[in-house]
Scaffold this motif. Structure first.
Motif, PDB file in Angstrom:
ATOM      1  N   HIS A  88       0.873  -1.171   0.000  1.00 36.80           N
ATOM      2  CA  HIS A  88       0.000   0.000   0.000  1.00 36.80           C
ATOM      3  C   HIS A  88       0.911   1.222   0.000  1.00 36.80           C
ATOM      4  CE1 HIS A  88      -2.960   2.875   1.923  1.00 36.80           C
ATOM      5  NE2 HIS A  88      -3.700   2.326   0.971  1.00 36.80           N
ATOM      6  N   VAL A  89       1.058   1.851  -1.162  1.00 34.24           N
ATOM      7  CA  VAL A  89       2.080   2.875  -1.354  1.00 34.24           C
ATOM      8  C   VAL A  89       1.836   4.084  -0.458  1.00 34.24           C
ATOM      9  CG1 VAL A  89       3.147   4.427  -3.045  1.00 34.24           C
ATOM     10  CG2 VAL A  89       2.495   2.100  -3.716  1.00 34.24           C
ATOM     11  N   ASN A  90       0.580   4.506  -0.303  1.00 28.83           N
ATOM     12  CA  ASN A  90       0.276   5.712   0.472  1.00 28.83           C
ATOM     13  C   ASN A  90       0.807   5.632   1.896  1.00 28.83           C
ATOM     14  OD1 ASN A  90      -1.748   5.158  -1.661  1.00 28.83           O
ATOM     15  ND2 ASN A  90      -2.515   7.186  -1.127  1.00 28.83           N
ATOM     16  N   THR A  91       0.721   4.444   2.506  1.00 28.71           N
ATOM     17  CA  THR A  91       1.109   4.289   3.913  1.00 28.71           C
ATOM     18  C   THR A  91       2.340   3.411   4.095  1.00 28.71           C
ATOM     19  OG1 THR A  91      -0.347   2.369   4.187  1.00 28.71           O
ATOM     20  CG2 THR A  91      -1.304   4.549   4.621  1.00 28.71           C
ATOM     21  N   ASN A  92       2.901   2.894   2.997  1.00 30.38           N
ATOM     22  CA  ASN A  92       4.061   1.992   3.051  1.00 30.38           C
ATOM     23  C   ASN A  92       3.777   0.772   3.925  1.00 30.38           C
ATOM     24  OD1 ASN A  92       6.699   1.416   2.110  1.00 30.38           O
ATOM     25  ND2 ASN A  92       7.570   2.021   4.072  1.00 30.38           N
ATOM     26  N   ALA A  93       2.534   0.300   3.883  1.00 33.98           N
ATOM     27  CA  ALA A  93       2.136  -0.908   4.603  1.00 33.98           C
ATOM     28  C   ALA A  93       2.214  -2.092   3.649  1.00 33.98           C
ATOM     29  CB  ALA A  93       0.719  -0.762   5.148  1.00 33.98           C
ATOM     30  N   LEU A  94       2.767  -3.203   4.126  1.00 36.07           N
ATOM     31  CA  LEU A  94       2.967  -4.381   3.289  1.00 36.07           C
ATOM     32  C   LEU A  94       2.014  -5.489   3.721  1.00 36.07           C
ATOM     33  CD1 LEU A  94       4.635  -5.676   1.024  1.00 36.07           C
ATOM     34  CD2 LEU A  94       6.292  -6.396   2.762  1.00 36.07           C
ATOM     35  N   ILE A  95       1.122  -5.871   2.817  1.00 34.01           N
ATOM     36  CA  ILE A  95       0.188  -6.977   3.050  1.00 34.01           C
ATOM     37  C   ILE A  95       0.895  -8.247   2.599  1.00 34.01           C
ATOM     38  CG2 ILE A  95      -2.084  -7.908   2.458  1.00 34.01           C
ATOM     39  CD1 ILE A  95      -2.834  -4.889   1.837  1.00 34.01           C
ATOM     40  N   VAL A  96       1.141  -9.171   3.533  1.00 33.05           N
ATOM     41  CA  VAL A  96       2.104 -10.254   3.302  1.00 33.05           C
ATOM     42  C   VAL A  96       1.466 -11.621   3.105  1.00 33.05           C
ATOM     43  CG1 VAL A  96       3.973  -9.083   4.505  1.00 33.05           C
ATOM     44  CG2 VAL A  96       2.408 -10.541   5.805  1.00 33.05           C
TER      45      VAL A  96
END
Length: 571
Positions: free
Chosen positions: A435-443
């Protein structure tokens, strides 16, 4: 490191239709590693330092561990059936945590205090290979454990919280609020005499992430009588606008803002509650990403699979642009809930915008069982997944075409941008999503909220791929890891380095067993797991095979064991 390997995909099937048998790997004491304990709204500082020793029992066996046995009953009778270990977890009652919003004298407009959160402890060996992988600073509202008073125990006189009856079943009189506030104020270097009236801001019940009964959060707020001249080095003032910017326009390596700030000051401005009016309990963090744990056919210690819902935070709708691979108004990831909650899933899908994208990280049943519901409610929904995954998804789950992804594709969901990440290891078609906006990685299942997931060797699971994917995730420098089972993880690099150390230590132990004369699978397991109950040797052997394959691919096996890999598969 105590470890437990968890196979979430009960009932998942390989191309040969052999049922994937769940496996667990434990240390000699049979204990399970403590998770990096993250509450529904932030990091718990009171996580256990030692793993609890949990009993294991052998459950129902795999009826057809050998795919050939379907056609040859005599072979089936001669083939031992691997047991299915089950970890028994006591649910109990949820625990509580108190978080405090301390604003300036004129209220939130004057800003509020945030405290730098202590990272998980690092051991000396992490200064070597893993020393460069350090998570950036995380600031959040200060918090402390909120102890439940024993029967008949009275809380000591102290702070009163106004509006304490405003949040339904919450009874603050049964919780030791004064003690928790003392801890919080000490973090800030303040005293209660410097604060005005304390008021209840929110009571948040955590969704059923598991494996424990959950951590509910009590959020209180006060204003200082006057601003202190100096603050603790770990504290600083933050404005709502500054927090909003740090949460929604993230740069890798920048200062991070935690979940308590989001729910206390930012969420009402950015959120879009996809479960409003539903019986489902959800959690939104980071902004734009909502986790909805739904009951699934996964294995203990978990009971749910996280359905991830991504919607625009500004109310804008997605429009097709040539530089995006796919666009939509909402994205669902891994609708894997079981039939018992298909009605709730249908209600959720029917409430969403019709321009719907669906991404499946891999084919295991607890990640795809709700696909048919999504398609029935929205026949125009577009399915995105890897071709190896699609080959293993039955027509009963998704009956029409799909769009293949291989990694690197950009997806637009309103004002949200996502990038598909090829992440093999758990399976050969496993995918992640940044998720580029928040730099969250769904793994997906590369990481889980408690222990770690085993690799599915019947669906291309591969140890070399697993290591490469883990290093890839580290180089991406995510701010948050979002697994499909369990809570989010706010210390991604620490968790990923822990996975690498654990796998490498296990592999070194297996290599030592081979160098000491082990030639067959039984030899390796009996030496590597000599202190483990023999009942666990069969499930342990599945993972040993993958480690030996990996050692062989690196030419690390001693010459005297050059036939070891062949012997493994005939022993």
């Amino acid at each position: 490191m105590n470890d437990m390997f968890f196979t979430p995909g009960r009932g998942s099937r390989s191309p040969t239709n052999a049922v994937i048998t769940p496996r667990f790997e434990l240390n000699s004491s049979g204990s399970i590693s403590p998770p990096l304990v993250v509450s529904g709204l932030g990091v718990r500082a009171d996580g256990p330092t030692q793993a609890p020793s949990l009993p294991l029992t052998t459950g129902a066996n795999n009826p057809n561990p050998n795919p050939k046995a379907r056609d040859n009953p005599s072979e089936s009778a001669a083939t031992p059936t691997p047991p299915r270990p089950v970890v028994l977890v006591e649910m109990g009652a949820p625990t509580y945590r108190l978080a405090a919003a301390v604003t300036g004298p004129s209220g939130a407009e004057a800003g509020f205090l945030v405290a730098r959160q202590p990272p998980p402890p690092r051991v000396q060996e992490e200064e070597g290979e893993y020393g460069r992988f350090v998570d950036s600073d995380l600031y959040d509202l200060p918090s402390a454990p909120l102890r439940r008073l024993a029967q008949g125990e009275q809380a000591r006189p102290g702070v009163a919280v106004a509006d304490a009856e405003a949040e339904g079943p919450l009874d603050l009189s049964r919780l030791d609020v004064p003690a928790a506030l003392d801890q919080i104020l000490s973090q800030l270097g303040l005293t209660n005499a410097m604060c005005g009236e304390w008021r209840l801001l929110k009571h948040i019940e955590e969704p059923e992430f598991g494996p424990d009964a959950g951590v509910n959060t009590v959020l209180v707020i006060t204003s200082l009588e006057s601003k202190p001249e100096a603050l603790q080095d770990s504290c600083k003032w933050m404005s709502t606008e500054g927090a909003r910017e740090l949460l929604s326009d993230v740069k890798p390596g920048d200062t991070r803002i935690g979940p308590y700030v989001h729910v206390g000051f930012v969420k009402s401005d950015l959120s879009s509650d996809c479960t409003a009016g539903s019986t489902l309990v959800s959690q939104e963090y980071p902004p734009g990403i909502t986790l909805v744990p739904m009951k699934s056919s996964t294995l203990r210690p978990f009971r749910t699979t996280n359905l991830v819902v991504i919607q625009a935070t500004s109310g804008t709708c997605g429009s097709k642009r040539p530089d995006y691979f796919a666009c939509g108004d909402v994205l669902l990831i891994d609708p894997g809930c079981c039939s018992q909650v298909h009605t709730e899933l249908a209600d959720l899908v029917n409430s969403l915008p019709k321009k719907l994208l669906v991404l499946v990280t891999h084919h295991h049943n607890d990640h795809v069982e709700g696909l048919s519901v999504v398609q029935r409610c929205n026949p125009d929904a577009v399915l995105l997944t890897h071709e190896n995954t699609m080959k293993r998804i039955g027509k009963g789950n998704w009956s029409t075409g799909y769009t293949a992804v291989t990694g690197g594709e950009s997806i637009c969901i309103g004002d949200q941008e996502l990038q598909v990440v090829f992440a093999p290891g758990h399976t050969d078609g496993h995918m992640g999503l940044l998720h580029v906006n928040t730099n969250a990685l769904i793994v997906g299942d590369h990481c889980v909220g408690h222990g770690s997931a085993i690799l599915d060797n019947r669906a291309g699971g591969n140890m070399k791929d697993y290591f490469q994917t883990t290093y890839k995730f580290l180089e991406m420098s995510p701010h948050v890891l979002i697994p499909m089972h369990g809570r989010i993880n706010l210390w991604p690099k620490h968790m990923l380095c822990g996975y690498l150390k654990n796998r490498k230590a296990r592999e070194a132990s297996i290599l030592q067993s081979i160098e000491n004369g082990a030639q067959t699978l039984f030899d390796i397991v009996s030496k590597t797991y000599c202190d483990v109950d023999r009942k666990l040797w069969i499930p342990a052997s599945f993972n040993v095979r993958l480690h030996v394959d990996h050692l062989n691919s690196q030419h690390k096996l001693p010459k005297v064991s050059e036939n070891c890999t062949q012997l493994l598969y005939v022993s």
